[in-house]
Design an enzyme around this catalytic site. Structure first.
Site, PDB file in Angstrom:
ATOM      1  N   ASP A  26      31.503  36.817  -5.090  1.00  0.00           N
ATOM      2  CA  ASP A  26      31.161  38.152  -4.623  1.00  0.00           C
ATOM      3  C   ASP A  26      30.140  38.789  -5.560  1.00  0.00           C
ATOM      4  OD1 ASP A  26      32.968  37.907  -2.572  1.00  0.00           O
ATOM      5  OD2 ASP A  26      34.572  38.985  -3.598  1.00  0.00           O
ATOM      6  N   LYS A  27      29.386  39.719  -5.038  1.00  0.00           N
ATOM      7  CA  LYS A  27      28.356  40.406  -5.814  1.00  0.00           C
ATOM      8  C   LYS A  27      28.881  40.890  -7.160  1.00  0.00           C
ATOM      9  CE  LYS A  27      25.558  44.648  -5.746  1.00  0.00           C
ATOM     10  NZ  LYS A  27      25.165  45.843  -4.948  1.00  0.00           N
TER      11      LYS A  27
END
Length: 342
Positions: free
Chosen positions: A149-150
């Protein structure tokens, strides 16, 4: 009444108006497609000549719909921009002709997508590797065999050629059942799990209330994906006489690799990750139990406290088992230290 539709050939949708159909075509379509397309999107498709009724191109959204009309929508291929190389610094843990292993920082999106067409890991890899990246992942995801995830930090591997991409993709698809692939994360969660060690074996799927989120599903549900997370409590913070703790450092090993798996599983058992606004927003008031200094650190923590600290895999060319670890990033280390001092 909602319009029945079927997926046609060549990226087309075909709808047939039933006996109750009436009113404006765009209004009828918006209702029949159950929100899949907005009125404005339908209008742009009409204006682009992508919509026919009974074989004739529609010349305006004002056209009326009638029972028995056959509406065909030709969906144009998306024309996303092709990613370009950008000089974005990379923390490289290892690199050879087949693979590159990096320690991904928080805030770095892995591949281009809506709202993030530049400034991604792919842009950085194109600049660093040039034409050597694997093409199997497609133009938008060259070399990418897995993702974080970012706002999750930690170890990632990227394939630099097609042979490596096939090998690594197979290892990730196998989830380490017959290979040496292993992934482990460290997370700082609210509370203390009842068990020091445990396994969460609960299927995951898209949330019915928010399509950007994942949720635990009932076993056997059509959209349920098998998901297993093993966890171990490494440290408890602010432990109390009643054997509870305000927060804990846990280590999670993935047996499967579903989107948001650790975040959803830990939240489901009542221990969401600190900083996870998507799955643990309701726990933010727990920070009020901390000292002012600790409360300030927790409240300004900008992301889910999750770090992919270990990745192990078989080298695609040599077969050698390769093991990489990355220490807690500075923000999580600070968070752990301030919680220890409470």
């Amino acid at each position: 009444m909602k319009a029945p539709f079927k997926q046609g050939q060549d990226n087309k949708k075909v709808l047939t108006a039933d006996e109750t159909a009436s009113g404006r075509l765009d209004t009828w379509l918006a209702a029949g497609l159950e929100g899949e397309f907005s009125r404005s999107r339908i209008k742009s498709l009409i204006e682009g000549g992508n919509l026919t009724v009974n074989g004739s191109v529609v010349d305006g959204a004002h056209r009326k719909i009638r029972p028995g009309d056959v509406v065909e929508i030709a969906l144009p291929e998306p024309e996303d921009p092709e990613p370009q190389g950008e000089n974005i610094p990379l923390d490289i843990l290892y690199e050879d002709d087949d693979v590159i292993v990096i320690n991904k920082p928080a805030g770095l999106v892995v591949h281009p997508g809506a709202g993030n067409w530049t400034g991604t890991l792919v842009n950085a890899l194109i600049h660093h590797c040039g034409d050597s990246l694997s093409g199997i992942g497609g133009v938008k995801r060259p070399g990418i065999v897995h993702r974080l995830d970012k706002d999750t930090t930690g170890v990632m591997i990227v394939a630099k050629n097609d042979l490596a991409h096939r090998s690594l993709s197979a290892q990730f698809a196998d989830h380490g059942q017959t290979t040496e692939l292993a992934r482990a994360y460290k997370a700082i969660v609210w509370g203390r799990p009842a068990q020091i060690r445990g396994t969460i074996d609960l299927p995951l799927g898209r949330s019915m209330s928010d399509r950007t989120k994942r949720a635990v599903k009932r076993e056997g549900a059509v959209d349920a994906d098998h998901a297993v997370t093993h966890f171990e409590v490494l440290e408890r913070f602010h432990e109390r006489p009643d054997a509870t703790a305000l927060a804990s450092l846990v280590e999670c090993h993935l047996e499967t690799g579903r989107t948001h798996q650790i975040r959803v599983h830990m939240a489901h058992i009542g221990h969401p990750l600190i900083g996870d606004a998507q799955y643990g927003g309701g726990y933010r008031t727990k920070a009020n139990l901390l000292t002012e200094e600790a409360k300030a650190v927790v409240n300004r923590f900008p992301r889910q406290a999750l770090h992919a600290f270990m990745l192990q895999f078989e080298h695609p060319s040599t077969g050698e088992v390769m093991h990489f670890e990355a220490p807690l990033p500075a923000d999580m280390a600070e968070l752990a230290e301030v919680l220890k001092s409470v």
